[in-house]
Scaffold this motif. Sequence first.
Motif, PDB file in Angstrom:
ATOM      1  N   ILE A  32       0.861  -1.183   0.000  1.00  0.00           N
ATOM      2  CA  ILE A  32       0.000   0.000   0.000  1.00  0.00           C
ATOM      3  C   ILE A  32       0.896   1.231   0.000  1.00  0.00           C
ATOM      4  O   ILE A  32       1.668   1.451   0.940  1.00  0.00           O
ATOM      5  CB  ILE A  32      -0.915   0.040   1.232  1.00  0.00           C
ATOM      6  N   TYR A  33       0.809   2.026  -1.057  1.00  0.00           N
ATOM      7  CA  TYR A  33       1.612   3.236  -1.165  1.00  0.00           C
ATOM      8  C   TYR A  33       0.810   4.411  -0.621  1.00  0.00           C
ATOM      9  O   TYR A  33      -0.363   4.594  -0.962  1.00  0.00           O
ATOM     10  CB  TYR A  33       2.009   3.493  -2.617  1.00  0.00           C
ATOM     11  N   GLY A  34       1.441   5.214   0.231  1.00  0.00           N
ATOM     12  CA  GLY A  34       0.768   6.365   0.819  1.00  0.00           C
ATOM     13  C   GLY A  34       1.152   7.652   0.131  1.00  0.00           C
ATOM     14  O   GLY A  34       1.911   7.655  -0.849  1.00  0.00           O
ATOM     15  N   GLY A  36       3.375  10.215   0.207  1.00  0.00           N
ATOM     16  CA  GLY A  36       4.631  10.684   0.768  1.00  0.00           C
ATOM     17  C   GLY A  36       5.089   9.899   1.974  1.00  0.00           C
ATOM     18  O   GLY A  36       6.172  10.163   2.517  1.00  0.00           O
ATOM     19  N   SER A  37       4.311   8.927   2.410  1.00  0.00           N
ATOM     20  CA  SER A  37       4.705   8.116   3.568  1.00  0.00           C
ATOM     21  C   SER A  37       5.295   6.796   3.096  1.00  0.00           C
ATOM     22  O   SER A  37       5.225   6.458   1.910  1.00  0.00           O
ATOM     23  CB  SER A  37       3.494   7.860   4.473  1.00  0.00           C
ATOM     24  N   GLU A  38       5.866   6.046   4.023  1.00  0.00           N
ATOM     25  CA  GLU A  38       6.468   4.765   3.669  1.00  0.00           C
ATOM     26  C   GLU A  38       5.396   3.775   3.235  1.00  0.00           C
ATOM     27  O   GLU A  38       4.269   3.792   3.735  1.00  0.00           O
ATOM     28  CB  GLU A  38       7.242   4.192   4.865  1.00  0.00           C
ATOM     29  N   ALA A  39       5.788   2.905   2.302  1.00  0.00           N
ATOM     30  CA  ALA A  39       4.859   1.882   1.825  1.00  0.00           C
ATOM     31  C   ALA A  39       4.605   0.866   2.935  1.00  0.00           C
ATOM     32  O   ALA A  39       5.482   0.568   3.743  1.00  0.00           O
ATOM     33  CB  ALA A  39       5.425   1.196   0.594  1.00  0.00           C
ATOM     34  N   THR A  40       3.388   0.339   2.962  1.00  0.00           N
ATOM     35  CA  THR A  40       3.008  -0.685   3.932  1.00  0.00           C
ATOM     36  C   THR A  40       2.887  -2.015   3.206  1.00  0.00           C
ATOM     37  O   THR A  40       2.099  -2.144   2.255  1.00  0.00           O
ATOM     38  CB  THR A  40       1.662  -0.342   4.601  1.00  0.00           C
ATOM     39  N   HIS A  41       3.644  -3.012   3.639  1.00  0.00           N
ATOM     40  CA  HIS A  41       3.618  -4.331   3.016  1.00  0.00           C
ATOM     41  C   HIS A  41       2.703  -5.246   3.809  1.00  0.00           C
ATOM     42  O   HIS A  41       2.837  -5.360   5.039  1.00  0.00           O
ATOM     43  CB  HIS A  41       5.024  -4.917   2.950  1.00  0.00           C
ATOM     44  N   VAL A  42       1.777  -5.892   3.118  1.00  0.00           N
ATOM     45  CA  VAL A  42       0.794  -6.740   3.788  1.00  0.00           C
ATOM     46  C   VAL A  42       0.604  -8.055   3.029  1.00  0.00           C
ATOM     47  O   VAL A  42       1.041  -8.202   1.884  1.00  0.00           O
ATOM     48  CB  VAL A  42      -0.574  -6.023   3.913  1.00  0.00           C
ATOM     49  N   THR A  43      -0.079  -8.985   3.712  1.00  0.00           N
ATOM     50  CA  THR A  43      -0.500 -10.241   3.106  1.00  0.00           C
ATOM     51  C   THR A  43      -2.010 -10.313   3.188  1.00  0.00           C
ATOM     52  O   THR A  43      -2.607 -10.038   4.231  1.00  0.00           O
ATOM     53  CB  THR A  43       0.118 -11.444   3.846  1.00  0.00           C
ATOM     54  N   HIS A  89       0.510 -10.522  -7.082  1.00  0.00           N
ATOM     55  CA  HIS A  89       0.849  -9.347  -6.271  1.00  0.00           C
ATOM     56  C   HIS A  89      -0.126  -8.220  -6.593  1.00  0.00           C
ATOM     57  O   HIS A  89      -0.643  -8.131  -7.709  1.00  0.00           O
ATOM     58  CB  HIS A  89       2.288  -8.886  -6.575  1.00  0.00           C
ATOM     59  N   ILE A  90      -0.388  -7.368  -5.600  1.00  0.00           N
ATOM     60  CA  ILE A  90      -1.280  -6.230  -5.810  1.00  0.00           C
ATOM     61  C   ILE A  90      -0.634  -4.961  -5.268  1.00  0.00           C
ATOM     62  O   ILE A  90      -0.054  -4.971  -4.175  1.00  0.00           O
ATOM     63  CB  ILE A  90      -2.637  -6.432  -5.102  1.00  0.00           C
ATOM     64  N   ASP A  91      -0.732  -3.894  -6.039  1.00  0.00           N
ATOM     65  CA  ASP A  91      -0.323  -2.562  -5.584  1.00  0.00           C
ATOM     66  C   ASP A  91      -1.578  -1.750  -5.286  1.00  0.00           C
ATOM     67  O   ASP A  91      -2.515  -1.703  -6.101  1.00  0.00           O
ATOM     68  CB  ASP A  91       0.491  -1.841  -6.669  1.00  0.00           C
ATOM     69  N   PHE A  92      -1.603  -1.101  -4.113  1.00  0.00           N
ATOM     70  CA  PHE A  92      -2.708  -0.235  -3.718  1.00  0.00           C
ATOM     71  C   PHE A  92      -2.193   1.176  -3.493  1.00  0.00           C
ATOM     72  O   PHE A  92      -1.005   1.397  -3.274  1.00  0.00           O
ATOM     73  CB  PHE A  92      -3.352  -0.713  -2.411  1.00  0.00           C
ATOM     74  N   VAL A  93      -3.119   2.127  -3.500  1.00  0.00           N
ATOM     75  CA  VAL A  93      -2.837   3.496  -3.093  1.00  0.00           C
ATOM     76  C   VAL A  93      -3.738   3.810  -1.908  1.00  0.00           C
ATOM     77  O   VAL A  93      -4.960   3.596  -1.974  1.00  0.00           O
ATOM     78  CB  VAL A  93      -3.089   4.502  -4.230  1.00  0.00           C
ATOM     79  N   ALA A  94      -3.154   4.295  -0.827  1.00  0.00           N
ATOM     80  CA  ALA A  94      -3.936   4.670   0.343  1.00  0.00           C
ATOM     81  C   ALA A  94      -4.755   5.912   0.023  1.00  0.00           C
ATOM     82  O   ALA A  94      -4.234   6.894  -0.516  1.00  0.00           O
ATOM     83  CB  ALA A  94      -3.013   4.924   1.539  1.00  0.00           C
TER      84      ALA A  94
END
Length: 225
Positions: A32-34, A36-43, A89-94
Amino acid sequence: MSSEKITAEPRTEFGKGAARRIRREHKIPAVIYGHGSEATHVTLPGHETMMALRHHGQNALLELTIEGKTQLALTKQVQVDHIRRVIEHIDFVAVKAGEKVTVSVPVTTVGDAAADTIVTLERNEVAVEAEATHVPESLEVSVEGVVAGTIITAGEVTLPSGVTLVDDAEVQVVNVAAAPTAEQVEADLEAAEAEAGIVHEESDADAAEAAAEEAGDEAAASDAE
């Protein structure tokens, strides 16, 4: 567009080996890309996530619960193994409720155009801006009764309330053209075969017919003499 609630697990292992282990457990690695914040890696749970994407489309909005905290995440990119038909794999945007986002929305045609026409979708997607929680799953373009020679542009596509066009309004989205006649199809096929150097061998029936015609022509010429 409603959001699907899914419980995600924080991911601390990375790399191809870790990703393979996650997939063997029928889960999906994601990030999950925020802003300007750090990306959050999840399962994510595999089946539940796959059904959410299938139901809500390429811009699916998920309400992810991560260690008790909730995060709205808009789907941006889905990597799929096209042989095994599984999500890799999935990329998200917060995003936040009320926030405007720019997304590409699929276009579909509805209705039947006038007789003897062909409807061509020149653009499969149109870029629009909408609130993250109100992104349309698709945009419908009616071609009911539309005659040959009609071009429908992005600016003529009907958008839901609150959605604005980002693409060039003059971009062609749908083209309604006259259907080719049987003679045109045959002529185009012959031209394509000639260009490709394709030569058809004469069949026995065609050869016999040609011989009969030639014999008839010779007999007619002899009678004339």
